[in-house]
Design a protein around this motif. Structure first.
Motif: not given
Lengths: 169, 251
Positions: A43-44, B52, B45-48, A40, A47
């Motif tokens: 990936k972030r 998270q 998720s990519i937006v924590p 993650m 991005e």
């Protein structure tokens, strides 16, 4: 030494069990915790980098487009001006041409009309003569009919003689 | 006086494996970490989310610390699992040891030692894992062995062994022998440092709770929370440093 080990309760079975515990925990955490988190994070990061790059590129593109638009507008304005000027020039030339043409044409039309009128006049004159001849002949015939033959002959001879005289001259 | 036993008490036996209260405790730690990681890291998720975000903050912080030791982010990510597992294992078992009920729930064993003269002794069900030398010694051996395996993997077996056994010069030879002995000393210092701290903490808590049951143990509990964290950090950071030494070429 063995006394010490016994006092501390050290047992190779327990040692092994705890070591195995560690590796089980390592496996579990690697699979369920570190793996997903690392993925993650990576990936972030990607991005965000992609987003920043995209934003930068978009800004540059926008600037370029604006510049291009300015240039195109400037070009178009200049072109429009030259086109209008050219059009004015050609229009003037054309106007002169048209005016002279029209004048020429008018003249030729007038001449034609005059010629026509002349012709008509000549034709009419001839017709008048032709008609007059008939009338005169019938008039003369009628007048001559009332005259005596002698008188008529005399008269004709006289005329013929005078004709001859003029022809001899 | 409360009975204080240095070795862990045996609860029962499975296929010849004596299950002590400390071994049971480490299984519980594994179970808690398994459940926690399944619950927390399943829905990433990519937006924590809030949770998270906090977790990622800690992971990032840990990675930064490792980066300070290893020098590069790549290495820090590579060795992160081992160091973090050591840290979490020690930290959670230390903190679980402070929970109420860990030292107090248990049963009375009929088979008292000869010293107690047939007196029935209290055997708690749970006991902080690191208050058993088996746990700390196992972890120390695993850590030191892993350090050497990683060293061999990083720079090759020949180069790694030549750090300890070399005939280049007499000085290097003796330094190598000393290095080799210090590897064994590392295991012992690793295991006894953690064991001593946690066991002493346990004893301290038992004694203070025995002398003054109310209020007085509270600062000691706080101290134990701190000690538990520090010991986990020390174990993890020392492992990190040893790994970074083992994977470097010059010694």
């Amino acid at each position: 030494m063995s006394e010490l080990i016994k006092n501390f309760g050290v047992d190779w079975k327990l040692l092994l069990a705890q070591a195995v515990n560690f590796f089980i925990l390592l496996f579990i955490l690697k699979k369920f915790a570190y793996g997903p988190v690392m993925k993650m994070l990576r990936k972030r990061k990607e991005e965000i980098e992609k987003g920043l790059k995209f934003t930068k590129e978009a800004g540059e593109k926008l600037g370029r487009i604006n510049e291009e638009r300015e240039e195109v507008l400037k070009d178009a304005r200049g072109e429009a001006l030259t086109i209008v000027r050219e059009a004015e020039g050609t229009a003037k030339v054309r106007k002169d041409e048209i005016v002279t043409d029209a004048a020429k044409k008018g003249e030729s039309i007038i001449m034609e009309a005059k010629r026509h009128i002349e012709e008509e006049k000549a034709k009419m004159g001839e017709e008048v003569y032709r008609d007059a001849e008939g009338l005169i002949r019938s008039g003369i015939a009628r007048v001559l009919g009332k005259m005596s033959a002698e008188e008529r002959d005399k008269e004709l001879i006289k005329e013929a003689l005078s004709e001859l005289k003029t022809a001899a001259k | 006086m409360p009975h204080i036993e240095i070795g862990a008490e045996k609860l029962f036996e499975i296929f010849g494996l004596p299950v002590t209260n400390t071994l049971l405790m480490s299984w519980i730690v594994i179970g808690i970490l398994l459940i926690a990681s399944l619950f927390i890291f399943r829905r990433m998720s990519i937006v924590p989310s809030f949770l998270q975000n906090i977790l990622e903050f800690f992971v990032e912080g840990f990675l930064k610390v490792l980066e300070g030791v290893f020098g590069t982010r790549e290495k820090s990510e590579k060795y992160f699992p081992i160091v973090a597992t050591i840290f979490l294992f020690v930290l959670i078992s230390n903190w679980l040891g402070i929970l109420p009920g860990v030292g107090s729930l248990g049963f009375f064993s009929a088979e008292g030692g000869s010293a107690s003269g047939g007196e029935r002794i209290f055997v708690p069900f749970f006991r902080s894992s690191a208050s058993d030398l088996n746990f700390t010694l196992a972890l120390a051996i695993v850590a030191v062995v892993l350090v050497h395996i990683l060293g061999v993997a990083a720079i090759g077996a020949g180069k790694h062994i030549s750090k300890f056994f070399t005939f280049k010069s007499p000085i290097d030879f003796f330094v190598g022998i000393l290095e080799f002995i210090s590897e064994i000393a590392k295991m012992i210092s690793f295991s006894f440092r953690l064991f001593g701290n946690v066991f002493a903490g346990e004893v301290l808590l038992v004694i203070t709770a025995f002398l003054v049951p109310y209020l007085i143990p509270v600062p000691f509990l706080m101290l134990e929370i701190f000690v538990g964290f520090i010991q986990a950090l020390v174990f993890a950071m020392l492992t990190t440093v040893f790994i970074s030494i083992a994977i470097s070429h010059n010694h």
